[in-house]
Scaffold this motif. Sequence first.
Motif, PDB file in Angstrom:
ATOM      1  N   GLU A   1       0.829  -1.190   0.000  1.00  0.00           N
ATOM      2  CA  GLU A   1       0.000   0.000   0.000  1.00  0.00           C
ATOM      3  C   GLU A   1       0.872   1.252   0.000  1.00  0.00           C
ATOM      4  OE1 GLU A   1      -2.637  -0.228   3.228  1.00  0.00           O
ATOM      5  OE2 GLU A   1      -3.693  -1.995   2.496  1.00  0.00           O
ATOM      6  N   GLY A   2       1.702   1.359  -1.002  1.00  0.00           N
ATOM      7  CA  GLY A   2       2.495   2.566  -1.146  1.00  0.00           C
ATOM      8  C   GLY A   2       3.778   2.554  -0.338  1.00  0.00           C
ATOM      9  N   LEU A   3       4.241   1.380   0.143  1.00  0.00           N
ATOM     10  CA  LEU A   3       5.482   1.309   0.909  1.00  0.00           C
ATOM     11  C   LEU A   3       6.663   1.440  -0.035  1.00  0.00           C
ATOM     12  CD1 LEU A   3       6.993   0.842   3.551  1.00  0.00           C
ATOM     13  CD2 LEU A   3       6.872  -1.618   3.100  1.00  0.00           C
ATOM     14  N   VAL A   4       7.510   2.412   0.171  1.00  0.00           N
ATOM     15  CA  VAL A   4       8.681   2.653  -0.644  1.00  0.00           C
ATOM     16  C   VAL A   4       9.865   1.927  -0.027  1.00  0.00           C
ATOM     17  CG1 VAL A   4      10.225   4.384  -1.604  1.00  0.00           C
ATOM     18  CG2 VAL A   4       7.795   4.893  -1.340  1.00  0.00           C
ATOM     19  N   ILE A   5      10.492   1.077  -0.820  1.00  0.00           N
ATOM     20  CA  ILE A   5      11.651   0.314  -0.349  1.00  0.00           C
ATOM     21  C   ILE A   5      12.897   1.128  -0.617  1.00  0.00           C
ATOM     22  CG2 ILE A   5      12.984  -1.805  -0.640  1.00  0.00           C
ATOM     23  CD1 ILE A   5      10.442  -3.188  -1.440  1.00  0.00           C
ATOM     24  N   ASP A   6      13.550   1.500   0.405  1.00  0.00           N
ATOM     25  CA  ASP A   6      14.790   2.234   0.281  1.00  0.00           C
ATOM     26  C   ASP A   6      15.943   1.249   0.221  1.00  0.00           C
ATOM     27  OD1 ASP A   6      17.234   3.682   1.755  1.00  0.00           O
ATOM     28  OD2 ASP A   6      15.996   5.158   0.713  1.00  0.00           O
ATOM     29  N   GLU A   7      16.761   1.359  -0.807  1.00  0.00           N
ATOM     30  CA  GLU A   7      17.841   0.392  -0.999  1.00  0.00           C
ATOM     31  C   GLU A   7      18.842   0.425   0.149  1.00  0.00           C
ATOM     32  OE1 GLU A   7      21.156  -0.814  -4.407  1.00  0.00           O
ATOM     33  OE2 GLU A   7      19.817   0.906  -4.691  1.00  0.00           O
TER      34      GLU A   7
ATOM     35  N   LYS B   1      18.279   1.247   3.255  1.00  0.00           N
ATOM     36  CA  LYS B   1      17.647   0.646   4.435  1.00  0.00           C
ATOM     37  C   LYS B   1      17.625  -0.869   4.313  1.00  0.00           C
ATOM     38  CE  LYS B   1      13.360   0.754   7.100  1.00  0.00           C
ATOM     39  NZ  LYS B   1      11.995   1.315   7.189  1.00  0.00           N
ATOM     40  N   GLU B   2      17.390  -1.370   3.131  1.00  0.00           N
ATOM     41  CA  GLU B   2      17.362  -2.808   2.925  1.00  0.00           C
ATOM     42  C   GLU B   2      18.740  -3.423   3.180  1.00  0.00           C
ATOM     43  OE1 GLU B   2      16.242  -3.884  -1.001  1.00  0.00           O
ATOM     44  OE2 GLU B   2      15.792  -5.969  -0.478  1.00  0.00           O
ATOM     45  N   ARG B   3      19.792  -2.766   2.710  1.00  0.00           N
ATOM     46  CA  ARG B   3      21.139  -3.293   2.953  1.00  0.00           C
ATOM     47  C   ARG B   3      21.479  -3.266   4.444  1.00  0.00           C
ATOM     48  NH1 ARG B   3      22.857   0.003  -1.454  1.00  0.00           N
ATOM     49  NH2 ARG B   3      23.923   1.353   0.061  1.00  0.00           N
ATOM     50  N   ARG B   4      21.051  -2.226   5.160  1.00  0.00           N
ATOM     51  CA  ARG B   4      21.332  -2.134   6.604  1.00  0.00           C
ATOM     52  C   ARG B   4      20.628  -3.243   7.361  1.00  0.00           C
ATOM     53  NH1 ARG B   4      19.177   0.278  11.166  1.00  0.00           N
ATOM     54  NH2 ARG B   4      20.721   1.074  12.676  1.00  0.00           N
ATOM     55  N   GLU B   5      19.399  -3.549   6.997  1.00  0.00           N
ATOM     56  CA  GLU B   5      18.669  -4.614   7.684  1.00  0.00           C
ATOM     57  C   GLU B   5      19.336  -5.964   7.447  1.00  0.00           C
ATOM     58  OE1 GLU B   5      14.710  -4.311   6.242  1.00  0.00           O
ATOM     59  OE2 GLU B   5      14.163  -2.624   7.545  1.00  0.00           O
ATOM     60  N   ARG B   6      19.821  -6.202   6.240  1.00  0.00           N
ATOM     61  CA  ARG B   6      20.517  -7.455   6.004  1.00  0.00           C
ATOM     62  C   ARG B   6      21.808  -7.535   6.814  1.00  0.00           C
ATOM     63  NH1 ARG B   6      19.178  -6.469   0.427  1.00  0.00           N
ATOM     64  NH2 ARG B   6      21.370  -5.847   0.053  1.00  0.00           N
ATOM     65  N   TYR B   7      22.480  -6.432   6.960  1.00  0.00           N
ATOM     66  CA  TYR B   7      23.720  -6.413   7.747  1.00  0.00           C
ATOM     67  C   TYR B   7      23.438  -6.702   9.225  1.00  0.00           C
ATOM     68  CZ  TYR B   7      27.760  -4.513  10.202  1.00  0.00           C
ATOM     69  OH  TYR B   7      28.835  -4.348  11.043  1.00  0.00           O
ATOM     70  N   LEU B   8      22.391  -6.120   9.776  1.00  0.00           N
ATOM     71  CA  LEU B   8      22.049  -6.364  11.174  1.00  0.00           C
ATOM     72  C   LEU B   8      21.645  -7.814  11.402  1.00  0.00           C
ATOM     73  CD1 LEU B   8      20.026  -3.123  12.021  1.00  0.00           C
ATOM     74  CD2 LEU B   8      22.372  -3.704  12.696  1.00  0.00           C
TER      75      LEU B   8
END
Length: 267
Positions: free
Chosen positions: A241-247, A249-256
Amino acid sequence: MEVVDERSPSDGKVWGLFKLPFINSGNTHSTSSSSSSHNTNRNQQQHSQINPQVEGSNPHNNSSSVSSVARSLLPTRRRLRLDPSNKLYFPYEPGKQVRSAIRIKNTSKSHVAFKFQTTQPKSCFMRPPGGILTPGESLIATVFKFVEQPENNEKPVDQKSKAKFKIMSLKVQGVMDYVPELFDEQKDQVAVEQILRVVFLDVERPSPALEKLKRQLAEAESALEARKKPPEETGPKIIGEGLVIDEWKERRERYLARQQVEGVDLV
């Protein structure tokens, strides 16, 4: 031949065989003046008979009408370049709907609308039937035609079609949507680019015209498929529903997540 000389009794000069046209030199000027005046009056009378002046007429309107007639006699300047220039080649396949192709290029410095017309609209149609081309732009139009069965066992090379196609052009102001009514609203500005006649090609006999037709049809199909594809997305991806995926932010979550698996205690 003997030449007879006549000598004047007073001065003895030789006059020869030919006499002067005017004997009395004193009347020469008056005779010439009267003749010139007579010719002038006659020219004025002829001019008044050819161009009678109507009371209350406007000379400017007369000159304008003459200018419009002169412009109508001038050859029309072409706005489009056609390839083929004056023919439409169709493969000869009786009882089938066949295709032809023609490249249309805008060679003018303005936007130009074009439109197809045919003498047999029930058995022929064009794709696209019309459009607007920017300066220098070109496209390949596809023409469809149903081929009738031959009469009296005619050969393909002898088979002729009465169908004719006409391409018209109209100068338009800038980018706008194409509608066929443009040609009805501005009839005075419409130019006939070319009248195309139908030529059938024997599909069993290779020829340069047949090979060129195949290349143009393939190019037209490729352009049509390209227009059907949705435009490529150049912005950020949007899901749900309009969620914008920030690249980032995605890399940071994978790192954590990787750090937690390795047992590293993060503050």
